[in-house]
Design a protein around this motif. Structure first.
Motif, mmCIF file in Angstrom:
data_model
loop_
_atom_site.group_PDB
_atom_site.id
_atom_site.type_symbol
_atom_site.label_atom_id
_atom_site.label_comp_id
_atom_site.label_asym_id
_atom_site.label_seq_id
_atom_site.Cartn_x
_atom_site.Cartn_y
_atom_site.Cartn_z
ATOM 1 N N ARG A 85 0.836 -1.205 0.000
ATOM 2 C CA ARG A 85 0.000 0.000 0.000
ATOM 3 C C ARG A 85 0.870 1.255 0.000
ATOM 4 O O ARG A 85 0.660 2.178 -0.796
ATOM 5 N N GLY A 109 -5.485 -1.458 -2.899
ATOM 6 C CA GLY A 109 -6.861 -1.944 -2.799
ATOM 7 C C GLY A 109 -6.939 -3.440 -3.049
ATOM 8 O O GLY A 109 -7.832 -4.123 -2.544
ATOM 9 N N ARG A 301 -9.849 -1.660 -7.164
ATOM 10 C CA ARG A 301 -8.665 -0.793 -7.181
ATOM 11 C C ARG A 301 -9.051 0.617 -6.750
ATOM 12 O O ARG A 301 -10.050 1.163 -7.200
ATOM 13 N N TYR A 302 -8.233 1.198 -5.880
ATOM 14 C CA TYR A 302 -8.532 2.544 -5.379
ATOM 15 C C TYR A 302 -8.124 3.632 -6.368
ATOM 16 O O TYR A 302 -8.780 4.658 -6.471
ATOM 17 N N ARG A 324 -13.555 1.540 0.641
ATOM 18 C CA ARG A 324 -12.484 1.757 1.619
ATOM 19 C C ARG A 324 -12.999 1.577 3.047
ATOM 20 O O ARG A 324 -12.343 0.988 3.898
ATOM 21 N N ASP A 328 -11.902 -2.637 3.104
ATOM 22 C CA ASP A 328 -10.458 -2.498 2.926
ATOM 23 C C ASP A 328 -9.731 -3.734 3.462
ATOM 24 O O ASP A 328 -9.935 -4.134 4.610
#
Length: 403
Positions: A85, A109, A301-302, A324, A328
């Motif tokens: 991350r 993510g 995916r963030y 999120r 998460d």
């Protein structure tokens, strides 16, 4: 007397952790104090967890829904996912500063997919993926420093600065591949080699939901089923192929059933334990000689598809924040460990501090390490071949290759 001792021990642990976090210059002494005190701590060494049931296709049984995780496993998973991350967030920052150029597809993510898969297979097994490859480069033995230096095109990069974001490799890891879906038939070839040599190894081939509609993937399914290859085909379904939702791109979004005659599993890809158990089940299927198996990991995916994609024109900021907040993968693991007394908040913060330092050190290296010299431009074109003359940066420059 017993209460007095416990009270003092608790204060001692708190003070030691405070020193480690707030006074980095005392980190060695602080770490020694913490470890000395922590050996008396009463952490749970392992715990059982109920996980979400997988959807199955052409299978008589499914992966377990009650699984065990040890404290040591949990701490290792947490550290690796946090490293991924933080590494991707640093890559985002360096890209925006124009220190990283070109293509760059971030993995934040989706950490539970890579770490969960690796927890269930061996490093002697083989893995190939698409261009969202930074996380797998890390789990396959690459260092943060090598990955960051590759992103900035430096000599100390894992591909010596020549591959960039999309082309990273290590032992038994065949990349980062830039052509959509093309890594899947390559992975089947690796699985064929595993079967040919009879070494009880397998190959994991990963692709996205966008690539799942490629014809070459269906051709590969067919050959793998006919030859009973030890191949695990994994669709990382992060819900958007570039800027298009799966519902708009695929008539059927049941990607785990796409193998038709190949058994399949649909898995919660945001839960590391779900991914680990499903992969363990799939690996046993392959090693027992039953042939290929297909997995769909439902993940998210963030960031956008790549750094050139802001990621909010085809989905809302609220959607991203909701994922999120509720799903998460790092938060889910952290909550499990804390609620089962497998770690303390201070201990996990200590890991966070250590990871941040590792990322910052790697970023410093990646921005100061020299770029590869011009003479290296034509090196490693072929493996173990005699040198040959190659044109360089213009038709008149000639360079000697090195294998």
């Amino acid at each position: 007397l017993e209460k007095h001792l416990i009270s003092n021990l608790s204060r001692f642990v708190s003070l030691s952790i405070h020193l480690v976090i707030n006074f980095p210059s005392l980190s060695l002494q602080g770490a020694a104090l913490v470890m000395s005190a922590r050996s008396y701590s009463d952490f749970t060494t392992q715990a059982s967890f109920e996980i979400k049931k997988c959807d199955i296709h052409k299978l008589d049984e499914a992966p377990a829904t009650e699984v065990v995780m040890t404290r040591d496993e949990g701490l290792q998973y947490y550290r690796t996912m946090q490293t991924m991350r933080r590494m991707e967030l640093k890559a985002d920052q360096l890209y925006k500063q124009k220190i990283i150029r070109g293509f760059c597809h971030l993995y934040d993510g989706q950490e539970a997919c890579a770490v969960g898969i690796e927890a269930a297979i061996n490093l002697t097994d083989h893995l190939i993926t698409a261009y969202r490859a930074h996380g797998y480069t890390l789990t396959r033995g690459g260092t943060v420093r090598e990955i960051m230096a590759e992103l900035t095109g430096r000599r100390g990069g894992i591909a010596k600065g020549k591959g960039g974001s999309m082309h990273m490799y290590s032992k038994n890891f065949y990349g980062g591949n830039g052509i959509v879906g093309a890594q899947v038939p390559l992975g089947a070839g690796v699985a064929l080699a595993c079967k040919y040599f009879g070494n009880n190894e397998l190959c994991v081939s990963l692709y996205g939901d966008g690539a799942a509609n490629q014809g070459q993937i269906f051709e590969t399914y067919n050959m793998a089923a006919l030859w009973k290859l030890p191949a695990i085909f994994i669709c990382e379904n992060n819900r958007y192929g570039m800027g298009t939702s799966v519902e708009r791109a695929a008539a059927s979004t049941d990607y785990y059933k796409r193998g038709d005659f190949i058994p399949g599993l649909r898995v919660d890809g945001m839960d590391i334990l779900c991914v680990r158990e499903a992969t363990r089940f799939a690996a046993e299927h392959c090693r027992s000689g039953k042939g290929p198996i297909l997995m769909e990991l439902q993940t998210y995916r963030y960031h956008g598809h790549s750094m050139s994609d802001p990621g909010v024109s085809y989905r809302t900021r609220e959607e991203i924040q909701e994922v999120r907040g509720k799903s998460d993968p790092i938060s889910l693991l952290k909550d499990r460990m804390l609620s089962n007394n497998m770690a303390s908040v201070e201990e996990l913060k200590e890991i966070d501090v250590s990871v941040r330092k590792e990322i910052e050190d790697a970023a410093q290296f990646a921005t100061t390490d020299p770029e590869p010299p011009l003479e290296d431009l034509c090196n490693h074109i072929f493996y173990n071949d005699p040198p040959l003359e190659v044109r360089g940066t213009n038709p008149w420059t000639k360079l000697k290759s090195v294998s």
